[in-house]
Enzyme design. Sequence first.
Site, PDB file in Angstrom:
ATOM      1  N   GLN A 159       0.869  -1.175   0.000  1.00 43.26           N
ATOM      2  CA  GLN A 159       0.000   0.000   0.000  1.00 43.26           C
ATOM      3  C   GLN A 159       0.908   1.227   0.000  1.00 43.26           C
ATOM      4  O   GLN A 159       1.497   1.572   1.013  1.00 43.26           O
ATOM      5  CB  GLN A 159      -0.927  -0.003   1.215  1.00 43.26           C
ATOM      6  CG  GLN A 159      -1.723   1.279   1.411  1.00 43.26           C
ATOM      7  CD  GLN A 159      -2.504   1.707   0.189  1.00 43.26           C
ATOM      8  OE1 GLN A 159      -3.104   0.876  -0.481  1.00 43.26           O
ATOM      9  NE2 GLN A 159      -2.468   2.986  -0.127  1.00 43.26           N
ATOM     10  N   GLU A 296      -6.492   2.898  -5.851  1.00 44.52           N
ATOM     11  CA  GLU A 296      -6.681   3.041  -7.287  1.00 44.52           C
ATOM     12  C   GLU A 296      -5.441   2.720  -8.104  1.00 44.52           C
ATOM     13  O   GLU A 296      -5.160   3.370  -9.123  1.00 44.52           O
ATOM     14  CB  GLU A 296      -7.132   4.474  -7.586  1.00 44.52           C
ATOM     15  CG  GLU A 296      -6.116   5.569  -7.232  1.00 44.52           C
ATOM     16  CD  GLU A 296      -6.213   6.090  -5.822  1.00 44.52           C
ATOM     17  OE1 GLU A 296      -5.650   7.166  -5.568  1.00 44.52           O
ATOM     18  OE2 GLU A 296      -6.857   5.437  -4.976  1.00 44.52           O
ATOM     19  N   HIS A 320     -15.755   4.491  -7.375  1.00 40.63           N
ATOM     20  CA  HIS A 320     -14.808   5.493  -6.883  1.00 40.63           C
ATOM     21  C   HIS A 320     -13.393   5.183  -7.364  1.00 40.63           C
ATOM     22  O   HIS A 320     -12.703   6.056  -7.902  1.00 40.63           O
ATOM     23  CB  HIS A 320     -14.848   5.529  -5.354  1.00 40.63           C
ATOM     24  CG  HIS A 320     -13.951   6.569  -4.759  1.00 40.63           C
ATOM     25  ND1 HIS A 320     -14.389   7.833  -4.455  1.00 40.63           N
ATOM     26  CD2 HIS A 320     -12.631   6.539  -4.419  1.00 40.63           C
ATOM     27  CE1 HIS A 320     -13.390   8.542  -3.953  1.00 40.63           C
ATOM     28  NE2 HIS A 320     -12.306   7.776  -3.928  1.00 40.63           N
ATOM     29  N   GLU A 321     -12.951   3.932  -7.179  1.00 40.35           N
ATOM     30  CA  GLU A 321     -11.582   3.595  -7.570  1.00 40.35           C
ATOM     31  C   GLU A 321     -11.411   3.658  -9.087  1.00 40.35           C
ATOM     32  O   GLU A 321     -10.357   4.079  -9.583  1.00 40.35           O
ATOM     33  CB  GLU A 321     -11.204   2.216  -7.038  1.00 40.35           C
ATOM     34  CG  GLU A 321     -11.362   2.052  -5.532  1.00 40.35           C
ATOM     35  CD  GLU A 321     -10.684   3.156  -4.727  1.00 40.35           C
ATOM     36  OE1 GLU A 321      -9.668   3.716  -5.188  1.00 40.35           O
ATOM     37  OE2 GLU A 321     -11.173   3.472  -3.626  1.00 40.35           O
ATOM     38  N   HIS A 324     -10.821   7.204 -10.279  1.00 38.68           N
ATOM     39  CA  HIS A 324      -9.440   7.661 -10.119  1.00 38.68           C
ATOM     40  C   HIS A 324      -8.620   7.485 -11.399  1.00 38.68           C
ATOM     41  O   HIS A 324      -7.555   8.096 -11.527  1.00 38.68           O
ATOM     42  CB  HIS A 324      -8.762   6.895  -8.988  1.00 38.68           C
ATOM     43  CG  HIS A 324      -8.907   7.528  -7.642  1.00 38.68           C
ATOM     44  ND1 HIS A 324      -8.455   8.794  -7.351  1.00 38.68           N
ATOM     45  CD2 HIS A 324      -9.446   7.041  -6.485  1.00 38.68           C
ATOM     46  CE1 HIS A 324      -8.695   9.061  -6.078  1.00 38.68           C
ATOM     47  NE2 HIS A 324      -9.310   8.025  -5.532  1.00 38.68           N
ATOM     48  N   GLU A 343      -9.184  13.228  -4.526  1.00 42.47           N
ATOM     49  CA  GLU A 343     -10.310  12.590  -3.853  1.00 42.47           C
ATOM     50  C   GLU A 343     -11.628  13.331  -4.037  1.00 42.47           C
ATOM     51  O   GLU A 343     -12.679  12.700  -4.181  1.00 42.47           O
ATOM     52  CB  GLU A 343      -9.997  12.421  -2.369  1.00 42.47           C
ATOM     53  CG  GLU A 343      -8.791  11.533  -2.092  1.00 42.47           C
ATOM     54  CD  GLU A 343      -8.945  10.113  -2.617  1.00 42.47           C
ATOM     55  OE1 GLU A 343     -10.043   9.742  -3.089  1.00 42.47           O
ATOM     56  OE2 GLU A 343      -7.958   9.369  -2.559  1.00 42.47           O
ATOM     57  N   ASP A 396      -7.166  16.745   7.376  1.00 39.99           N
ATOM     58  CA  ASP A 396      -8.266  15.808   7.552  1.00 39.99           C
ATOM     59  C   ASP A 396      -8.679  15.214   6.220  1.00 39.99           C
ATOM     60  O   ASP A 396      -9.175  15.917   5.329  1.00 39.99           O
ATOM     61  CB  ASP A 396      -9.474  16.497   8.197  1.00 39.99           C
ATOM     62  CG  ASP A 396     -10.605  15.513   8.449  1.00 39.99           C
ATOM     63  OD1 ASP A 396     -10.474  14.697   9.379  1.00 39.99           O
ATOM     64  OD2 ASP A 396     -11.588  15.552   7.701  1.00 39.99           O
ATOM     65  N   TYR A 401     -12.467  14.419   0.500  1.00 40.55           N
ATOM     66  CA  TYR A 401     -13.553  13.727  -0.193  1.00 40.55           C
ATOM     67  C   TYR A 401     -14.840  14.569  -0.176  1.00 40.55           C
ATOM     68  O   TYR A 401     -15.394  14.890  -1.229  1.00 40.55           O
ATOM     69  CB  TYR A 401     -13.838  12.383   0.479  1.00 40.55           C
ATOM     70  CG  TYR A 401     -12.758  11.345   0.373  1.00 40.55           C
ATOM     71  CD1 TYR A 401     -12.857  10.299  -0.529  1.00 40.55           C
ATOM     72  CD2 TYR A 401     -11.641  11.385   1.201  1.00 40.55           C
ATOM     73  CE1 TYR A 401     -11.879   9.314  -0.610  1.00 40.55           C
ATOM     74  CE2 TYR A 401     -10.656  10.409   1.132  1.00 40.55           C
ATOM     75  CZ  TYR A 401     -10.784   9.374   0.220  1.00 40.55           C
ATOM     76  OH  TYR A 401      -9.810   8.411   0.139  1.00 40.55           O
ATOM     77  N   ARG A 574      -9.717  -2.606   7.913  1.00 45.93           N
ATOM     78  CA  ARG A 574     -10.039  -1.353   7.235  1.00 45.93           C
ATOM     79  C   ARG A 574     -10.116  -0.210   8.240  1.00 45.93           C
ATOM     80  O   ARG A 574     -10.957  -0.208   9.148  1.00 45.93           O
ATOM     81  CB  ARG A 574     -11.357  -1.502   6.483  1.00 45.93           C
ATOM     82  CG  ARG A 574     -11.691  -0.332   5.582  1.00 45.93           C
ATOM     83  CD  ARG A 574     -12.945  -0.619   4.782  1.00 45.93           C
ATOM     84  NE  ARG A 574     -13.317   0.521   3.969  1.00 45.93           N
ATOM     85  CZ  ARG A 574     -14.436   0.573   3.225  1.00 45.93           C
ATOM     86  NH1 ARG A 574     -15.242  -0.470   3.198  1.00 45.93           N
ATOM     87  NH2 ARG A 574     -14.707   1.659   2.514  1.00 45.93           N
TER      88      ARG A 574
END
Length: 622
Positions: A159, A296, A320-321, A324, A343, A396, A401, A574
């Site tokens: 990651q 993504e 969403h991904e 990207h 984002e 933040d 987003y 997660r």
Amino acid sequence: MILARLLAAALVFGMAGQAVAAPRAVAPILARADAVDDQSYARPREARVTHVDLDLAVDFASKTVGGTAALDVQAAPGAKEIVLDALNLDIAKVTDGAGKPLAWALGATDPEKGAPLTVQLGGAKRVVVAYRSRPDARALQWLAPELTAGKRKPFLFSQGQAINNRSWIPTQDSPGIRQTWTARIVVPEDLMAVMSADKLTPKGEAAGAGKRAFRFRMDHPVPPYLIALGVGDIAFRALGPRTGVYTEPAMMDRAAYELADTEKMVTTAEQLYGPYRWGRYDVLVLPPAFPYGGMENATLTFLTPTFITGDRANVGLVAHELAHSWSGNLVTNATWKDIWLNEGFTSYVENRIMEALYGRDRAVMEADLTWDGMQASIRELGGPTAEGTKLYGSPDAQMDYFKGETFLRTIETIVGRERFDAYLRGYFDRHAFQPQTTAAFLEDIRAKLIRGDAALEAKLKLDEWAYQPGLPDNAVHLRSALLEAVDQKVAAFVAGTPAGQLGARDWTTQEWQRFLNNLPRKLTNAQLADLDSAFKLSASTNGYVRTAWLELAIANRYEPALPFLEAFLGSVGRGLFLRPLYQGLMRQGDWGRPLARRYFDASRAGYHPTVASSVERIVIGT
């Protein structure tokens, strides 16, 4: 901000004070003062990495990745060194492309940023670093077989975002320094390696006793955080002509069912914002320890299995991904202060994809929840005047987003959807495969959309959105009739209506989130027991619903939910689910704090290093 349009003549001063001309192929945006990345040691205007060749072996016994990274370097005239980013890498040697040793030095180490790896070029245009990662490399998570779905073989995944890839790849780890790359990855012969690139050897090739190698190539320049690796007992199933899913065999049927609309999503996104430029769009559904909803990585989105609920209710994560692939992968934030350009744009595009595929009601419902989340974040950050509520430079992530999506929706509402869609499609074309800053985006929208219209400029309030805290008074809030009906159910339940009479059995994830999040934080044990008995919320297989329920249970010290809380914290990695639950426990003082520490001690081995450290800060305060 100062525009450096005369790039070819620009002079850039190195750390030692010498003046060197900027390299010719540096992206023009990187010559801007607002594109300097303070999270990287790199000095790309003096010397920059343009291409990376990785030749690495994965060793599960030592939990290390080792081999070489060969870097193509473009240096400005007069530049004598290149500065790379390295985080706890064990460097064996550095040479040029012909094997001639190059002088190198590691600077002082910062625990977050790592250390500068400075290489004396001596005219070299290629730098080869021989190295090995460490078992605690921040980008890599090594999973024992029992932490996988199949329970038989180990698993490794990376990651990289934001600045984690420097813990396994010595390169200039900055989003604005886009690089092409190749890789040869050697793994145990009973495992498969997948990466975020074209797969040149889908079945691998012999690489010595008990080993096989997989080769990959990414021809498009990408931000280095998008170089991603997965190794494990991995199978593949096609979803469409250019889409497919990789995952463990034990998860394949459930994953493929949930992802049935992936090919349609790609086509829909193209109709909105132009061609998909990355060839294939595949997804890798990872073990539960994956720390995010999705990542993504170009050509190969990494996904949490928590989106799999059997009803395709959470495929907005996939949208969403995929989005990207335009905002983030195609046009990338130049620095991490500009992350909302990734984002916020992506959340807006996601909502448009969802509307096109599943209808206006679904999209408005999700947009309304975004508004809820934004208001909650503003409250948690200290109110509308808090610095954290800014877009540019906000610490933040939720504001990137929520506020970013709302900003773009407000522009769409003011100028009209057709006109805004045309602008966005042109924006992605004009800046394809390039980094972008907040200030440069504002210049672009003024030049291409506003075009000197003073009245429109005043209506949009661009600078207020980008640089000021809180929400401008033109913010557009889409209100969902479906969720307003849920609000009535909240009122009815609080007034005494039994849970079984709420008519909630067919609610979507979004309706359940609205209901649970809008309930008063203080309920009686009888009310909580009624809800749990009627809907089995403690044991819900929907992670979004279960998290919202467990937050409520913690707030009321509802002990019948504790065994389910402990099981949940030990089975998912997660961060979106974990952090609010640990925070809720810590807020409960002498009752909750011992529980938080006990659950964390039992579960941390299954958390990604970045999530483990963030939860540790919540629980231990370090």
